[in-house]
Design a protein around this motif. Structure first.
Motif, PDB file in Angstrom:
ATOM      1  N   LEU A  74       0.780  -1.132   0.097  1.00  0.00           N
ATOM      2  CA  LEU A  74      -0.190   0.234  -0.095  1.00  0.00           C
ATOM      3  C   LEU A  74       0.830   1.343  -0.222  1.00  0.00           C
ATOM      4  N   LEU A  75       1.976   1.262   0.895  1.00  0.00           N
ATOM      5  CA  LEU A  75       2.906   2.387   0.545  1.00  0.00           C
ATOM      6  C   LEU A  75       3.309   2.556  -0.510  1.00  0.00           C
ATOM      7  N   ARG A  76       3.768   1.556  -1.144  1.00  0.00           N
ATOM      8  CA  ARG A  76       4.696   1.573  -2.380  1.00  0.00           C
ATOM      9  C   ARG A  76       3.805   2.301  -3.591  1.00  0.00           C
ATOM     10  N   LEU A  77       2.545   1.467  -3.583  1.00  0.00           N
ATOM     11  CA  LEU A  77       1.615   2.224  -4.766  1.00  0.00           C
ATOM     12  C   LEU A  77       1.243   3.366  -4.545  1.00  0.00           C
ATOM     13  N   SER A  78       0.686   3.720  -3.328  1.00  0.00           N
ATOM     14  CA  SER A  78       0.206   5.177  -3.094  1.00  0.00           C
ATOM     15  C   SER A  78       1.309   6.041  -3.257  1.00  0.00           C
ATOM     16  N   HIS A  79       2.678   5.841  -2.905  1.00  0.00           N
ATOM     17  CA  HIS A  79       3.747   6.739  -3.384  1.00  0.00           C
ATOM     18  C   HIS A  79       3.822   6.771  -4.843  1.00  0.00           C
ATOM     19  N   ARG A  80       3.702   5.579  -5.503  1.00  0.00           N
ATOM     20  CA  ARG A  80       3.845   5.651  -7.021  1.00  0.00           C
ATOM     21  C   ARG A  80       2.936   6.553  -7.811  1.00  0.00           C
ATOM     22  N   ILE A  81       1.649   6.521  -7.016  1.00  0.00           N
ATOM     23  CA  ILE A  81       0.500   7.284  -7.876  1.00  0.00           C
ATOM     24  C   ILE A  81       0.208   8.240  -7.384  1.00  0.00           C
ATOM     25  N   LEU A 114      16.189  -2.668   2.232  1.00  0.00           N
ATOM     26  CA  LEU A 114      15.679  -1.293   1.848  1.00  0.00           C
ATOM     27  C   LEU A 114      16.322  -0.868   0.891  1.00  0.00           C
ATOM     28  N   THR A 115      17.899  -0.522   1.099  1.00  0.00           N
ATOM     29  CA  THR A 115      18.643   0.222   0.148  1.00  0.00           C
ATOM     30  C   THR A 115      18.611  -0.754  -1.154  1.00  0.00           C
ATOM     31  N   ASP A 116      18.699  -2.016  -1.176  1.00  0.00           N
ATOM     32  CA  ASP A 116      18.694  -2.814  -2.413  1.00  0.00           C
ATOM     33  C   ASP A 116      17.459  -2.696  -3.211  1.00  0.00           C
ATOM     34  N   THR A 117      16.414  -2.382  -2.736  1.00  0.00           N
ATOM     35  CA  THR A 117      15.011  -2.181  -3.507  1.00  0.00           C
ATOM     36  C   THR A 117      14.643  -0.893  -3.442  1.00  0.00           C
ATOM     37  N   VAL A 118      15.162   0.099  -3.089  1.00  0.00           N
ATOM     38  CA  VAL A 118      14.717   1.462  -2.977  1.00  0.00           C
ATOM     39  C   VAL A 118      14.502   2.321  -4.426  1.00  0.00           C
ATOM     40  N   ASP A 119      14.958   1.768  -5.482  1.00  0.00           N
ATOM     41  CA  ASP A 119      14.651   2.366  -6.731  1.00  0.00           C
ATOM     42  C   ASP A 119      13.798   1.508  -7.531  1.00  0.00           C
ATOM     43  N   LEU A 120      12.975   0.392  -6.865  1.00  0.00           N
ATOM     44  CA  LEU A 120      12.063  -0.076  -7.506  1.00  0.00           C
ATOM     45  C   LEU A 120      10.972   0.764  -7.756  1.00  0.00           C
ATOM     46  N   PRO A 121      10.284   0.866  -8.677  1.00  0.00           N
ATOM     47  CA  PRO A 121       8.823   1.689  -8.601  1.00  0.00           C
ATOM     48  C   PRO A 121       7.992   1.645  -7.506  1.00  0.00           C
ATOM     49  N   GLY A 122       7.851   2.912  -7.031  1.00  0.00           N
ATOM     50  CA  GLY A 122       7.241   3.184  -5.574  1.00  0.00           C
ATOM     51  C   GLY A 122       8.041   3.319  -4.528  1.00  0.00           C
ATOM     52  N   GLY A 123       9.317   2.785  -4.324  1.00  0.00           N
ATOM     53  CA  GLY A 123      10.053   2.519  -3.211  1.00  0.00           C
ATOM     54  C   GLY A 123      10.539   1.194  -2.822  1.00  0.00           C
ATOM     55  N   PRO A 124      11.077   0.962  -1.733  1.00  0.00           N
ATOM     56  CA  PRO A 124      11.584  -0.345  -1.402  1.00  0.00           C
ATOM     57  C   PRO A 124      10.627  -1.227  -0.871  1.00  0.00           C
ATOM     58  N   VAL A 125      10.855  -2.510  -0.782  1.00  0.00           N
ATOM     59  CA  VAL A 125       9.787  -3.567  -0.236  1.00  0.00           C
ATOM     60  C   VAL A 125       9.975  -4.055   1.307  1.00  0.00           C
ATOM     61  N   TRP A 126       8.698  -3.957   2.021  1.00  0.00           N
ATOM     62  CA  TRP A 126       9.049  -4.295   3.234  1.00  0.00           C
ATOM     63  C   TRP A 126       8.527  -5.775   3.298  1.00  0.00           C
ATOM     64  N   LEU A 166      -2.782  -0.994  10.119  1.00  0.00           N
ATOM     65  CA  LEU A 166      -1.994  -1.750   9.121  1.00  0.00           C
ATOM     66  C   LEU A 166      -0.936  -0.878   8.464  1.00  0.00           C
ATOM     67  N   ALA A 167      -1.183   0.337   8.440  1.00  0.00           N
ATOM     68  CA  ALA A 167      -0.155   1.519   7.667  1.00  0.00           C
ATOM     69  C   ALA A 167      -0.150   2.461   8.562  1.00  0.00           C
ATOM     70  N   PRO A 168       0.858   2.877   9.382  1.00  0.00           N
ATOM     71  CA  PRO A 168       0.776   4.134  10.183  1.00  0.00           C
ATOM     72  C   PRO A 168       0.859   5.377   9.300  1.00  0.00           C
ATOM     73  N   GLY A 169       0.258   6.409   9.854  1.00  0.00           N
ATOM     74  CA  GLY A 169       0.184   7.853   9.103  1.00  0.00           C
ATOM     75  C   GLY A 169      -0.455   7.606   8.009  1.00  0.00           C
ATOM     76  N   LEU A 170      -1.571   7.504   7.908  1.00  0.00           N
ATOM     77  CA  LEU A 170      -2.526   7.159   6.884  1.00  0.00           C
ATOM     78  C   LEU A 170      -2.564   8.465   5.930  1.00  0.00           C
ATOM     79  N   ARG A 171      -2.443   9.578   6.569  1.00  0.00           N
ATOM     80  CA  ARG A 171      -2.430  10.724   5.485  1.00  0.00           C
ATOM     81  C   ARG A 171      -1.122  11.236   5.342  1.00  0.00           C
ATOM     82  N   LEU A 172      -0.114  10.794   5.575  1.00  0.00           N
ATOM     83  CA  LEU A 172       1.202  11.248   5.191  1.00  0.00           C
ATOM     84  C   LEU A 172       1.756  10.595   3.928  1.00  0.00           C
ATOM     85  N   ARG A 173       2.086  11.661   2.942  1.00  0.00           N
ATOM     86  CA  ARG A 173       2.742  11.247   1.668  1.00  0.00           C
ATOM     87  C   ARG A 173       4.207  11.145   1.899  1.00  0.00           C
ATOM     88  N   LEU A 174       4.654  10.111   2.432  1.00  0.00           N
ATOM     89  CA  LEU A 174       6.159   9.980   2.501  1.00  0.00           C
ATOM     90  C   LEU A 174       6.768   8.706   1.842  1.00  0.00           C
TER      91      LEU A 174
END
Length: 327
Positions: free
Chosen positions: A21-28, A121-133, A179-187
């Motif tokens: 959810l964090l990765r996709l929301s950051h991407r779009i 996190l560093t290894d996957t940081v440049d994937l679309p949307g950001g790193p993988v948790w 499920l994801a903290p900071g629901l309104r934060l676009r980080l």
């Protein structure tokens, strides 16, 4: 709201629903709360943690529709699908039938925070949307990263707050977990989302994808207890150096993972919406934030922690999370 998003991303192997959810929301370019609402995960004004463990058929179908995924991919974002051999996450445990809420609140899985490997996190940081948790970071018996031969971290290096958490109240109790903290934060997904003062104050924002200058690798004896229970957990290979777009509708080959084959980089728009004229270059997939600051060590004594926001000392934190066992 079952309208499919114009574009989506493929889940990465071992990725858990909150991180997706964090990765996709950051991407779009929307907040995680907006995406969770579209997926039907919001209950009242909260995002409960039960989907971390298991999704029912209706929830999975709505997420699949909105995020343009297969239902099997959606179920693969839960812990019960990723580690079916972990008994406490089974539908029946110790002779009792368990609901997802029971499993989420049983203490056999970390729902209030997540461990993490800064190097992963560093290894996957440049994937679309950001790193993988990774989902494995939520299980108590997973405390070492086998790829980077290091103990998993669990606190923000700046404030000492547990990662991927809402943190503590002033009296030391957990704030209500989501499920994801900071629901309104676009980080960025690699940023700490903890609000030191609570409420609507600014989030910490420190980068978690940075490695301290030196750390002590685990011994063989320390890693041995983890080896057997975690031997079947999927470990994502390192991504390709650069991410490139993939045509919509093509599927990744089995048992492969790279930014060109396993990520559903922009799928075609649904009927009635014009398709994108071109895929964004790989440079636009990098972080949209300023250059990350160097790692900041957490305060080393109780007085510093109190000065920085009343954070409990490590012994209190360990007791709250692990009982008498070390993290």
């Amino acid at each position: 709201m079952n309208t499919p998003l114009p574009r989506s991303l493929d889940p990465a192997p071992g990725e858990l629903l909150p991180g997706y959810l964090l990765r996709l929301s950051h991407r779009i370019g929307i907040s995680p709360g907006d995406l969770a609402h579209r997926c039907g995960l919001i209950q009242g004004n909260r995002l409960p943690t039960q989907p971390l463990v298991r999704l029912d058929a209706d929830q999975a179908q709505q997420i699949a529709t909105v995020c343009r995924l297969e239902t099997t991919e959606v179920h693969g974002l839960t812990l019960t699908s990723q580690d079916p051999g972990y008994s406490p996450l089974g539908a029946t445990y110790l002779g009792q039938r368990q609901s997802p809420m029971d499993m989420a609140n049983s203490g056999w899985v970390f729902t209030a925070f997540s461990r993490y490997c800064p190097d992963c996190l560093t290894d996957t940081v440049d994937l679309p949307g950001g790193p993988v948790w990774q989902g494995s970071w939520r299980l108590p018996h997973i405390f070492i990263c086998p790829r980077h031969n290091r103990h998993l971290s669990w606190r923000c290096p700046a404030w000492g707050a547990p990662a991927f958490s809402n943190g503590y109240q002033a009296d030391g109790r957990w704030r209500p977990s989501q499920l994801a903290p900071g629901l309104r934060l676009r980080l960025h997904p690699a940023q700490c989302r903890h609000r030191p003062a609570g409420g609507w104050d600014a989030a910490c924002g420190a980068r978690l994808d940075c490695t301290p200058a030196a750390f002590t690798p685990p011994t063989t004896a320390a890693a041995q207890p983890q080896h057997k229970p975690s031997s079947g957990w999927p470990q994502p290979p390192l991504p390709a150096p650069k991410a490139t777009s993939r045509a919509s509708g093509s599927r990744p080959p089995p048992n492969s993972f790279s930014t060109t084959s396993a990520l559903r980089s922009w799928r075609s728009a649904p009927p009635g919406l014009p398709p994108p004229t071109s895929s964004p270059p790989s440079s636009t997939w990098a972080r949209s934030l300023p250059t990350p600051k160097p790692c900041v060590e957490a305060p080393s004594n109780a007085s510093d922690r109190r000065a920085m926001g009343g954070w409990p000392d490590p012994s209190t934190i360990r007791l709250l999370i692990h009982g008498n066992a070390p993290p």
